[in-house]
Motif scaffolding. Structure first.
Motif, mmCIF file in Angstrom:
data_model
loop_
_atom_site.group_PDB
_atom_site.id
_atom_site.type_symbol
_atom_site.label_atom_id
_atom_site.label_comp_id
_atom_site.label_asym_id
_atom_site.label_seq_id
_atom_site.Cartn_x
_atom_site.Cartn_y
_atom_site.Cartn_z
ATOM 1 N N GLY A 12 41.046 8.781 -3.696
ATOM 2 C CA GLY A 12 40.621 8.247 -4.990
ATOM 3 C C GLY A 12 39.772 6.998 -4.818
ATOM 4 O O GLY A 12 40.070 6.147 -3.973
ATOM 5 N N GLY A 16 41.402 0.568 -7.123
ATOM 6 C CA GLY A 16 42.484 0.490 -6.150
ATOM 7 C C GLY A 16 42.068 1.044 -4.795
ATOM 8 O O GLY A 16 42.165 0.368 -3.763
ATOM 9 N N LEU A 34 38.367 10.085 -0.261
ATOM 10 C CA LEU A 34 38.178 11.378 -0.951
ATOM 11 C C LEU A 34 38.208 11.131 -2.453
ATOM 12 O O LEU A 34 39.183 10.593 -2.979
ATOM 13 C CB LEU A 34 39.309 12.351 -0.583
ATOM 14 N N GLU A 35 37.147 11.494 -3.147
ATOM 15 C CA GLU A 35 37.058 11.235 -4.590
ATOM 16 C C GLU A 35 36.754 12.548 -5.300
ATOM 17 O O GLU A 35 35.816 13.260 -4.929
ATOM 18 C CB GLU A 35 35.971 10.177 -4.853
ATOM 19 N N GLY A 41 34.798 4.472 -9.431
ATOM 20 C CA GLY A 41 35.175 3.577 -10.540
ATOM 21 C C GLY A 41 36.295 4.086 -11.419
ATOM 22 O O GLY A 41 36.973 3.305 -12.068
ATOM 23 N N ALA A 58 37.115 0.364 -18.923
ATOM 24 C CA ALA A 58 37.236 -1.098 -18.760
ATOM 25 C C ALA A 58 35.894 -1.800 -18.927
ATOM 26 O O ALA A 58 34.850 -1.274 -18.520
ATOM 27 C CB ALA A 58 37.812 -1.403 -17.391
ATOM 28 N N THR A 60 36.128 -5.709 -19.277
ATOM 29 C CA THR A 60 36.344 -7.127 -18.964
ATOM 30 C C THR A 60 36.957 -7.258 -17.571
ATOM 31 O O THR A 60 37.712 -6.398 -17.133
ATOM 32 C CB THR A 60 37.334 -7.776 -19.946
ATOM 33 N N ASN A 286 45.293 6.403 -4.329
ATOM 34 C CA ASN A 286 44.908 5.789 -5.613
ATOM 35 C C ASN A 286 45.128 6.798 -6.749
ATOM 36 O O ASN A 286 44.762 6.568 -7.887
ATOM 37 C CB ASN A 286 43.427 5.389 -5.525
ATOM 38 N N ARG A 429 43.282 12.168 -14.438
ATOM 39 C CA ARG A 429 44.607 11.582 -14.662
ATOM 40 C C ARG A 429 45.474 12.479 -15.541
ATOM 41 O O ARG A 429 44.980 13.067 -16.506
ATOM 42 C CB ARG A 429 44.462 10.186 -15.306
ATOM 43 N N GLY A 435 45.180 3.256 -18.212
ATOM 44 C CA GLY A 435 45.659 1.886 -18.417
ATOM 45 C C GLY A 435 46.993 1.623 -17.746
ATOM 46 O O GLY A 435 47.490 0.502 -17.750
ATOM 47 N N ASP A 461 47.081 1.456 -11.042
ATOM 48 C CA ASP A 461 47.768 0.896 -12.206
ATOM 49 C C ASP A 461 49.057 1.624 -12.576
ATOM 50 O O ASP A 461 49.704 1.266 -13.554
ATOM 51 C CB ASP A 461 46.809 0.791 -13.411
ATOM 52 N N GLN A 467 47.919 -5.738 -15.623
ATOM 53 C CA GLN A 467 46.760 -6.608 -15.833
ATOM 54 C C GLN A 467 45.462 -5.896 -15.463
ATOM 55 O O GLN A 467 44.532 -6.508 -14.958
ATOM 56 C CB GLN A 467 46.906 -7.878 -15.002
ATOM 57 N N VAL A 472 45.344 -3.971 -10.108
ATOM 58 C CA VAL A 472 45.003 -2.837 -9.244
ATOM 59 C C VAL A 472 44.457 -3.354 -7.900
ATOM 60 O O VAL A 472 44.810 -2.858 -6.826
ATOM 61 C CB VAL A 472 43.980 -1.938 -9.985
HETATM 62 C C1 LIG Z 1 39.421 2.289 -22.628
HETATM 63 C C2 LIG Z 1 39.922 1.431 -21.504
HETATM 64 C C3 LIG Z 1 39.672 0.077 -21.506
HETATM 65 C C4 LIG Z 1 40.129 -0.716 -20.473
HETATM 66 N N1 LIG Z 1 39.805 -2.042 -20.444
HETATM 67 C C5 LIG Z 1 40.091 -2.784 -19.369
HETATM 68 C C6 LIG Z 1 39.528 -4.071 -19.207
HETATM 69 O O1 LIG Z 1 38.733 -4.514 -20.041
HETATM 70 N N2 LIG Z 1 39.851 -4.787 -18.101
HETATM 71 C C7 LIG Z 1 40.680 -4.281 -17.121
HETATM 72 O O2 LIG Z 1 40.949 -4.980 -16.130
HETATM 73 N N3 LIG Z 1 41.206 -3.049 -17.235
HETATM 74 C C8 LIG Z 1 40.912 -2.287 -18.314
HETATM 75 N N4 LIG Z 1 41.368 -1.004 -18.404
HETATM 76 C C9 LIG Z 1 42.290 -0.515 -17.392
HETATM 77 C C10 LIG Z 1 41.581 -0.253 -16.070
HETATM 78 O O3 LIG Z 1 40.401 0.463 -16.293
HETATM 79 C C11 LIG Z 1 42.475 0.573 -15.167
HETATM 80 O O4 LIG Z 1 43.773 0.030 -15.130
HETATM 81 C C12 LIG Z 1 41.928 0.579 -13.747
HETATM 82 O O5 LIG Z 1 40.551 0.834 -13.715
HETATM 83 C C13 LIG Z 1 42.694 1.651 -12.985
HETATM 84 O O6 LIG Z 1 42.237 1.700 -11.672
HETATM 85 P P1 LIG Z 1 42.947 2.653 -10.633
HETATM 86 O O7 LIG Z 1 42.218 2.462 -9.363
HETATM 87 O O8 LIG Z 1 44.405 2.398 -10.639
HETATM 88 O O9 LIG Z 1 42.816 4.137 -11.221
HETATM 89 P P2 LIG Z 1 41.566 5.015 -11.676
HETATM 90 O O10 LIG Z 1 40.512 4.162 -12.253
HETATM 91 O O11 LIG Z 1 42.123 6.115 -12.501
HETATM 92 O O12 LIG Z 1 41.010 5.595 -10.324
HETATM 93 C C14 LIG Z 1 41.598 6.685 -9.670
HETATM 94 C C15 LIG Z 1 40.508 7.440 -8.925
HETATM 95 O O13 LIG Z 1 41.108 8.525 -8.243
HETATM 96 C C16 LIG Z 1 40.353 9.711 -8.472
HETATM 97 N N5 LIG Z 1 41.281 10.836 -8.391
HETATM 98 C C17 LIG Z 1 42.280 11.155 -9.240
HETATM 99 N N6 LIG Z 1 42.926 12.262 -8.826
HETATM 100 C C18 LIG Z 1 42.313 12.642 -7.680
HETATM 101 C C19 LIG Z 1 42.522 13.709 -6.759
HETATM 102 N N7 LIG Z 1 43.479 14.621 -6.937
HETATM 103 N N8 LIG Z 1 41.715 13.782 -5.669
HETATM 104 C C20 LIG Z 1 40.743 12.867 -5.443
HETATM 105 N N9 LIG Z 1 40.494 11.847 -6.299
HETATM 106 C C21 LIG Z 1 41.281 11.734 -7.389
HETATM 107 C C22 LIG Z 1 39.766 9.535 -9.865
HETATM 108 O O14 LIG Z 1 38.623 10.331 -10.058
HETATM 109 C C23 LIG Z 1 39.464 8.027 -9.866
HETATM 110 O O15 LIG Z 1 38.186 7.754 -9.361
HETATM 111 C C24 LIG Z 1 40.897 -0.163 -19.418
HETATM 112 C C25 LIG Z 1 41.152 1.211 -19.398
HETATM 113 C C26 LIG Z 1 40.642 2.007 -20.413
HETATM 114 C C27 LIG Z 1 40.854 3.473 -20.333
#
Ligand SMILES: Cc1cc2nc3c(=O)[nH]c(=O)nc-3n(C[C@H](O)[C@H](O)[C@H](O)COP(=O)(O)OP(=O)(O)OC[C@H]3O[C@@H](n4cnc5c(N)ncnc54)[C@H](O)[C@@H]3O)c2cc1C
Length: 485
Positions: A12, A16, A34-35, A41, A58, A60, A286, A429, A435, A461, A467, A472
């Protein structure tokens, strides 16, 4: 060749996975990412229309102040200068539009108290906000000086018992008292003020004031005091992190959706939907725990299933995007609008509006988000779904124009909306829930899913919630520290 071997596999490329991969690559460790999607993003990604960048979710960034996780990450990767160029501190961090009021969330503590006093003169704001600022500061000190959070074993707990952590004990009672109880104890019962706090918690702690522990409420309510705006879209920061990883020989494989993970003689075998197979002794995932529990067939799977099923229902989002060209100056890039009517198929009483500057002066892409329950969208039949989406979008625009009449006469282009169905498709997801898992009185931090199972580490997350991107990124630093240990 359909089989690839590496030191570490990162599953992912959200914030993260990217942060973990870049940190490891910087240490000379051979990393394959692997994505499943065609871009990086995840929830903090972007998509383009005719050269304009739209935010997936996201908008901010918090946690870029010195010693906080994003700053520390950029410092460690040697990309602080470039990050400083992309990120601008936003003051006013948020403008709250409530009834006829516009309440400005200044980052300066004294100015913020003055602003609150002007709108709510009968409340002792200092008493409440001095506490919140203190708890927020102490909590971040604890987070920044400890790399073993969340503890995932006896050794982690032992290391956390160091004397410098004793001041953290001060915070402990605030994990068991709700923010609503704190307000009652301070005799704060002004309805409009309670609503103000409630909606601020919805966009930060993602939970109700009666369910949010006071400590997490402090972190959430202090979030807009330190907000950074990312020029173009938030993805430019993600790209800086990816570029750092790639320049240190990491490889990224797009359209590689992980569908099965097994463990054979201490080696993880990761299979993708395109039949490619990757092997590594260590894995950083991730992938949200809900999804991971369905594809991991390893020793730890039963334990992980337990955590994943406990937190199966998490918030989801309805998001409206469009572009607009304006010829007036915005006071802030971020607005929270308290709505006057219920938004269909959604449960927040507010919408969060972000303006992202594009190359041409006065040109912005706008992201408006609000909370919903995934099932309310996933269970709809196709025609009902389309109709509900249009109806929700139109009410959200109506509320935007009521609160910001200065926008009414400007044409909106590329108007579109995303539901949990869209997030399920684009971010993979579970149920399109985004979130992360909200902190709740019933799940203090030590009851969350540990971030380490043998040589398998979790980031993201659903492991370090609360936060957004700052947490993350911290989760990635914690996983890398544990992996190195
Ligand atoms: C509408 C909205 C507004 C938000 N506003 C804010 C903000 O303003 N500020 C802030 O800090 N946070 C905000 N957030 C929260 C923030 O975006 C997330 O908490 C954060 O980006 C999550 O990151 P992550 O790395 O945990 O997960 P993700 O961003 O979900 O990343 C996971 C990655 O893994 C990949 N993946 C999933 N499954 C697989 C698989 N089986 N094989 C390979 N790849 C896979 C996905 O494609 C993705 O690229 C917001 C979220 C939303 C939806």
């Amino acid at each position: 060749m359909n089989e690839v071997h590496s030191d570490v596999l990162v599953l992912g490329a959200g914030f993260g996975g990217l942060s973990a991969a870049a940190l490891l690559a910087k240490q000379g460790i051979q990393v394959n990412i692997l994505e499943s999607h065609v871009d990086i993003g995840g929830c903090a990604g972007e998509f383009k229309r005719k050269g304009l960048s739209f935010n997936v979710g996201a908008t901010t960034i918090s946690g870029f102040a010195q010693s906080k996780p994003i700053y520390k990450l950029c410092q460690e990767l040697g990309i602080l200068e470039q990050a400083n160029e992309s990120l601008t501190r936003e003051d006013i961090g948020l403008i709250i539009c409530k009834n006829s009021k516009r309440i400005r969330r200044y980052s300066d503590h004294v100015l913020w108290l003055k602003e609150l006093s002007e709108h709510f003169p009968s409340i002792d704001h200092k008493l409440l906000w001095d506490k919140l600022a203190l708890w927020d500061r102490l909590a971040w000190q604890m987070i920044s000086s400890n790399q073993r959070l969340m503890p995932s074993g006896f050794l982690d707990y032992l290391i956390l018992l160091k004397p410098s952590n004793l001041k953290g004990l001060l915070l402990l009672p605030e994990l068991f008292r709700s923010f609503a109880q704190l307000l009652t104890s301070l005799n704060i019962n002004n309805r409009e003020y309670l609503e103000l706090m409630q909606e601020l918690l919805m966009i930060t702690a993602q939970n109700d004031s009666s369910r949010t522990p006071s400590l997490m409420a402090a972190l959430g309510l202090m979030y807009p005091a330190e907000v950074f705006y990312c020029k173009g879209s938030i993805n430019s920061l993600a790209h800086l992190i990816l570029d750092s990883a790639l320049s240190n020989q990491a490889s990224i494989h797009y359209k590689h959706k992980v569908v099965n993970i097994t463990q054979e003689q201490n080696i993880y075998k990761v299979t993708c939907s395109n039949q490619k197979v990757f092997f590594a002794k260590k894995v950083i995932s991730n992938i949200p725990i809900w999804n991971l529990s369905k594809i991991a067939n390893c020793d730890f799977s039963r334990q992980m299933n337990k955590f994943s099923s406990r937190f199966e229902n998490a918030p989801a989002a309805f998001v409206v995007n469009f572009s607009v060209k304006i010829d007036f100056v915005l006071e802030s890039h971020f607005y929270q609008i308290h709505v006057k009517q219920a938004i269909p198929q959604c449960y927040s009483s507010s919408i969060f509006v972000s303006f992202s500057e594009q190359k041409e002066p006065g040109s912005y892409t706008v992201t408006i988000s609000t909370h919903c329950h995934a099932d309310d969208w996933l269970e709809l039949k196709e025609d009902d779904y389309k109709q509900a989406k249009l109806q929700t979008q139109s009410i959200i625009l109506e509320e935007l124009h009521l609160a910001m009449p200065e926008l009414v006469n400007y044409p909106k282009e590329f108007l579109m909306s995303a539901t949990p169905k869209s997030y399920e498709f684009f971010t993979s997801r579970f149920k399109g829930q985004v979130g992360g898992i909200p902190y709740d009185l019933s799940n203090p931090p030590w009851t969350l899913c540990p971030n380490r199972f043998d040589d398998f580490y979790l980031v993201g997350d659903t492991t370090f919630p609360g936060q957004g991107i700052a947490s993350v990124v911290y989760s990635a630093m914690s996983a890398v520290a544990k992996l190195n240990a």
